[in-house]
Design a protein around this motif. Structure first.
Motif, PDB file in Angstrom:
ATOM      1  N   ALA A   1      10.876  -7.186   5.726  1.00  0.00           N
ATOM      2  CA  ALA A   1       8.854  -6.546   4.466  1.00  0.00           C
ATOM      3  C   ALA A   1       8.156  -6.128   5.671  1.00  0.00           C
ATOM      4  O   ALA A   1       7.649  -5.554   4.938  1.00  0.00           O
ATOM      5  CB  ALA A   1       9.258  -7.990   3.311  1.00  0.00           C
ATOM      6  N   GLU A   2       8.661  -7.046   6.754  1.00  0.00           N
ATOM      7  CA  GLU A   2       7.756  -7.037   7.907  1.00  0.00           C
ATOM      8  C   GLU A   2       7.427  -5.142   7.905  1.00  0.00           C
ATOM      9  O   GLU A   2       6.674  -4.494   8.783  1.00  0.00           O
ATOM     10  CB  GLU A   2       8.081  -7.079   9.491  1.00  0.00           C
ATOM     11  CG  GLU A   2       6.617  -6.770  10.213  1.00  0.00           C
ATOM     12  CD  GLU A   2       6.853  -7.871  11.564  1.00  0.00           C
ATOM     13  OE1 GLU A   2       6.365  -7.429  12.730  1.00  0.00           O
ATOM     14  OE2 GLU A   2       7.928  -8.343  11.770  1.00  0.00           O
ATOM     15  N   THR A   3       8.737  -3.796   8.063  1.00  0.00           N
ATOM     16  CA  THR A   3       8.575  -2.869   8.104  1.00  0.00           C
ATOM     17  C   THR A   3       8.148  -2.273   7.425  1.00  0.00           C
ATOM     18  O   THR A   3       7.279  -1.744   7.314  1.00  0.00           O
ATOM     19  CB  THR A   3      10.461  -2.714   8.333  1.00  0.00           C
ATOM     20  OG1 THR A   3      10.618  -3.190   9.644  1.00  0.00           O
ATOM     21  CG2 THR A   3      10.294  -1.015   7.960  1.00  0.00           C
ATOM     22  N   ARG A   4       8.504  -2.784   5.909  1.00  0.00           N
ATOM     23  CA  ARG A   4       7.782  -1.798   4.340  1.00  0.00           C
ATOM     24  C   ARG A   4       6.478  -1.862   5.072  1.00  0.00           C
ATOM     25  O   ARG A   4       5.983  -0.697   4.619  1.00  0.00           O
ATOM     26  CB  ARG A   4       8.472  -2.905   3.140  1.00  0.00           C
ATOM     27  CG  ARG A   4       8.271  -1.938   2.175  1.00  0.00           C
ATOM     28  CD  ARG A   4       8.859  -2.398   1.020  1.00  0.00           C
ATOM     29  NE  ARG A   4      10.197  -2.252   0.923  1.00  0.00           N
ATOM     30  CZ  ARG A   4      11.081  -3.528   1.205  1.00  0.00           C
ATOM     31  NH1 ARG A   4      10.502  -4.869   1.523  1.00  0.00           N
ATOM     32  NH2 ARG A   4      12.703  -3.351   0.823  1.00  0.00           N
ATOM     33  N   ASN A   5       5.632  -3.160   4.718  1.00  0.00           N
ATOM     34  CA  ASN A   5       4.451  -3.422   5.153  1.00  0.00           C
ATOM     35  C   ASN A   5       3.460  -1.839   5.832  1.00  0.00           C
ATOM     36  O   ASN A   5       2.751  -1.591   6.268  1.00  0.00           O
ATOM     37  CB  ASN A   5       3.899  -4.851   4.664  1.00  0.00           C
ATOM     38  CG  ASN A   5       3.976  -5.487   4.189  1.00  0.00           C
ATOM     39  OD1 ASN A   5       4.724  -5.171   2.703  1.00  0.00           O
ATOM     40  ND2 ASN A   5       4.263  -7.326   4.349  1.00  0.00           N
ATOM     41  N   ARG A   6       4.383  -1.822   7.115  1.00  0.00           N
ATOM     42  CA  ARG A   6       3.673  -1.329   8.241  1.00  0.00           C
ATOM     43  C   ARG A   6       4.005  -0.235   8.028  1.00  0.00           C
ATOM     44  O   ARG A   6       3.404   0.993   8.171  1.00  0.00           O
ATOM     45  CB  ARG A   6       5.039  -2.280   9.408  1.00  0.00           C
ATOM     46  CG  ARG A   6       4.004  -2.793  10.115  1.00  0.00           C
ATOM     47  CD  ARG A   6       5.077  -3.564  11.636  1.00  0.00           C
ATOM     48  NE  ARG A   6       4.898  -3.177  12.167  1.00  0.00           N
ATOM     49  CZ  ARG A   6       5.321  -2.869  13.625  1.00  0.00           C
ATOM     50  NH1 ARG A   6       6.277  -3.428  14.002  1.00  0.00           N
ATOM     51  NH2 ARG A   6       4.783  -1.821  14.575  1.00  0.00           N
ATOM     52  N   LEU A   7       5.115   0.090   6.893  1.00  0.00           N
ATOM     53  CA  LEU A   7       5.127   1.677   7.385  1.00  0.00           C
ATOM     54  C   LEU A   7       3.886   2.305   5.690  1.00  0.00           C
ATOM     55  O   LEU A   7       3.487   3.399   5.698  1.00  0.00           O
ATOM     56  CB  LEU A   7       6.511   2.322   6.513  1.00  0.00           C
ATOM     57  CG  LEU A   7       7.801   1.830   7.086  1.00  0.00           C
ATOM     58  CD1 LEU A   7       9.268   2.109   6.501  1.00  0.00           C
ATOM     59  CD2 LEU A   7       7.689   3.419   8.214  1.00  0.00           C
ATOM     60  N   VAL A   8       3.981   1.524   4.852  1.00  0.00           N
ATOM     61  CA  VAL A   8       2.632   1.426   3.380  1.00  0.00           C
ATOM     62  C   VAL A   8       1.775   1.763   4.479  1.00  0.00           C
ATOM     63  O   VAL A   8       0.974   2.012   3.926  1.00  0.00           O
ATOM     64  CB  VAL A   8       3.241   0.250   2.699  1.00  0.00           C
ATOM     65  CG1 VAL A   8       1.929   0.235   1.406  1.00  0.00           C
ATOM     66  CG2 VAL A   8       4.385  -0.066   2.119  1.00  0.00           C
ATOM     67  N   GLY A   9       1.771   0.867   5.703  1.00  0.00           N
ATOM     68  CA  GLY A   9      -0.098   0.432   6.125  1.00  0.00           C
ATOM     69  C   GLY A   9      -0.158   1.380   6.760  1.00  0.00           C
ATOM     70  O   GLY A   9      -1.697   1.989   8.313  1.00  0.00           O
ATOM     71  N   ILE A  10       0.458   2.826   7.101  1.00  0.00           N
ATOM     72  CA  ILE A  10       0.376   3.599   7.992  1.00  0.00           C
ATOM     73  C   ILE A  10      -0.394   4.629   7.608  1.00  0.00           C
ATOM     74  O   ILE A  10      -1.186   5.280   6.231  1.00  0.00           O
ATOM     75  CB  ILE A  10       2.276   4.745   8.484  1.00  0.00           C
ATOM     76  CG1 ILE A  10       2.152   3.734   8.942  1.00  0.00           C
ATOM     77  CG2 ILE A  10       1.264   5.491   9.115  1.00  0.00           C
ATOM     78  CD1 ILE A  10       4.049   4.222   9.462  1.00  0.00           C
ATOM     79  N   GLU A  11      -1.603   4.291   7.983  1.00  0.00           N
ATOM     80  CA  GLU A  11      -2.415   6.089   8.011  1.00  0.00           C
ATOM     81  C   GLU A  11      -2.345   7.559   7.989  1.00  0.00           C
ATOM     82  O   GLU A  11      -1.146   7.463   8.912  1.00  0.00           O
ATOM     83  CB  GLU A  11      -4.127   5.411   8.815  1.00  0.00           C
ATOM     84  CG  GLU A  11      -4.335   3.841   8.822  1.00  0.00           C
ATOM     85  CD  GLU A  11      -5.833   4.273   9.519  1.00  0.00           C
ATOM     86  OE1 GLU A  11      -5.815   5.239  10.306  1.00  0.00           O
ATOM     87  OE2 GLU A  11      -5.951   2.867  10.118  1.00  0.00           O
ATOM     88  N   ASP A  12      -3.606   8.234   7.328  1.00  0.00           N
ATOM     89  CA  ASP A  12      -3.014   9.445   7.135  1.00  0.00           C
ATOM     90  C   ASP A  12      -1.508   9.287   7.239  1.00  0.00           C
ATOM     91  O   ASP A  12      -1.203  10.456   7.638  1.00  0.00           O
ATOM     92  CB  ASP A  12      -3.396  10.054   8.804  1.00  0.00           C
ATOM     93  CG  ASP A  12      -5.291   9.730   9.070  1.00  0.00           C
ATOM     94  OD1 ASP A  12      -5.926   9.800   8.010  1.00  0.00           O
ATOM     95  OD2 ASP A  12      -4.767   9.644  10.186  1.00  0.00           O
ATOM     96  N   PHE A  13      -1.071   9.320   5.780  1.00  0.00           N
ATOM     97  CA  PHE A  13       0.489  10.121   5.736  1.00  0.00           C
ATOM     98  C   PHE A  13       0.898  10.755   4.917  1.00  0.00           C
ATOM     99  O   PHE A  13      -0.643  10.771   4.118  1.00  0.00           O
ATOM    100  CB  PHE A  13       1.019   8.650   4.929  1.00  0.00           C
ATOM    101  CG  PHE A  13       2.832   8.101   5.080  1.00  0.00           C
ATOM    102  CD1 PHE A  13       2.280   7.179   5.943  1.00  0.00           C
ATOM    103  CD2 PHE A  13       3.497   8.290   4.501  1.00  0.00           C
ATOM    104  CE1 PHE A  13       3.776   7.038   6.304  1.00  0.00           C
ATOM    105  CE2 PHE A  13       4.820   8.167   5.252  1.00  0.00           C
ATOM    106  CZ  PHE A  13       4.983   6.948   5.722  1.00  0.00           C
TER     107      PHE A  13
END
Length: 380
Positions: free
Chosen positions: A132-144
């Motif tokens: 879940a931590e990895t997923r949340n950090r991926l979703v939170g990436i700016e300028d995706f």
């Protein structure tokens, strides 16, 4: 009664559109919880027990609060929530609307298939074998990076049973740098054609439609990477096109049919997206960004590649191949892990020096080794 696994909030100030889209979502995903909100300033009323929604979809042009601002509020409160923006403003390009708060942009007129793609992508993202931590950090990436509009049209044309090669070539021709690159590849020694061609239709036929789509997705996507030079972008893509050529050839050597081999090509080229994203965020210069030290058991760049692949609407199996290509499994459990291992073999070979190549040949099976010794120069 247990809480539904997936929950979508849809916000639109137009009551008729709100109800119509609500019916579409219910028909496509009957097991999902759905909240329909007419007043954008009250989007939080759609929450279930103050828990993170899986997906928030918002119209762009609304009174009091525009959709992009609403999704920024969602991002601030629920950084792990997927966010989609609907727009009928044809004056703005998709890349201009793709702010850090937006993962999907649905330009009007859109179809039911467009919605189905977004909803399926959300489900696939939750299927990725990451914590879940990895997923949340991926979703939170700016300028995706959002799927480029040209590639979206190209995919729609390819998937249209009534389209022909001329129509596909017409969409490709909208991007002159892409045309030049496809012609260069179609005339390369890899394919072994004696006669050069300057026809984009012939080039597409030589390369294969899936190959063309993957090259378009990674090369046209340069517009989505704002901090990466064109030279560096193309260098990364070229490395993965080499991987794709070797992987496809190895697949054919092992007896894979053409469609299967082309899928290896697609996975190889799209696996460049994670490396592009890492460079975009400055992993080489600084570790202070969301993806340089992901707490995952997989190769970081391949995790990001798999995530973008799903976010861009590709199937979960393709993301699995890319994710599995980070290592050779001791006992491949599925066709995807076998395909991932094949990509891994090819990546190892490309990056190895002569001494390391000799060691690889000793450790690989006879049929894999035969390709790189007996047939490599002839096939590649």
């Amino acid at each position: 009664m247990s809480r539904p696994r997936f929950h979508v909030i849809y916000v639109d100030d137009d009551a008729l559109t709100l109800k119509a889209i609500g019916r579409v979502i219910r028909r496509l995903k009957p097991s999902w919880a759905i909240s329909l909100i007419k007043n954008p300033t009250h989007w939080e009323k759609g929450l279930l027990d103050d828990q993170s929604p899986s997906l928030v979809i918002s119209d762009l042009l609304m009174p009091k609060l525009k959709g992009d601002a609403l999704l920024e509020q969602v991002r601030a409160r629920f950084p792990g929530t997927i966010r989609a923006l609907i727009t009928g403003d044809t004056r703005q390009k998709i890349t201009e609307l793709a702010t850090p708060s937006v993962h999907f942009v649905l330009p009007k007129p859109f179809s039911e298939d467009d919605f189905d793609n977004v909803l399926n992508s959300v489900e696939r993202l939750y299927k990725l074998p990451i914590d879940a931590e990895t997923r949340n950090r991926l979703v939170g990436i700016e300028d995706f990076p959002v799927l480029p509009d040209c590639v979206r049209r190209l995919r729609a044309t390819i998937n249209d049973p009534h389209s022909d090669m001329e129509q596909i070539a017409r969409v490709v021709s909208e991007e002159p740098p892409l045309v030049a690159r496809l012609l260069q590849l179609a005339n390369s020694a890899y394919l072994g054609f004696r006669n050069r061609t300057w026809s984009i239709e012939t080039a597409i036929n030589r390369l294969g439609i899936q190959s063309v789509e993957s090259i378009a997705a990674t090369m046209v996507g340069h517009n989505a990477f704002k901090h990466l030079s064109t030279k560096e972008h193309y260098a990364v893509v070229d490395e993965h096109i080499e991987l794709a050529n070797v992987s496809k050839s190895l697949g054919l050597f092992l007896g894979y049919d053409k469609a299967h081999a082309e899928r290896l090509y697609l996975a190889s080229v799209l696996s460049s997206l994670g490396e592009l994203m890492a460079r975009e965020l400055g992993c080489r210069e600084s570790s202070n960004n969301p993806i340089c030290d992901l707490p995952a058991r997989f190769d970081t760049a391949l995790v990001v590649s798999s995530y973008i692949i799903i976010l861009w609407g590709y199937d979960f199996e393709l993301a699995e191949i890319v994710l599995a290509s980070g290592a050779i499994p001791l006992s491949p459990e599925s066709e995807r892990t076998k395909d991932g291992a094949l990509l891994h073999y090819c990546r190892q070979w490309i990056n190895a020096n002569d001494i390391d190549k000799a060691k690889l040949l000793q450790s690989w099976s006879a049929n894999i080794g035969a390709f790189f010794t007996q047939s490599y120069k002839e096939t590649i």
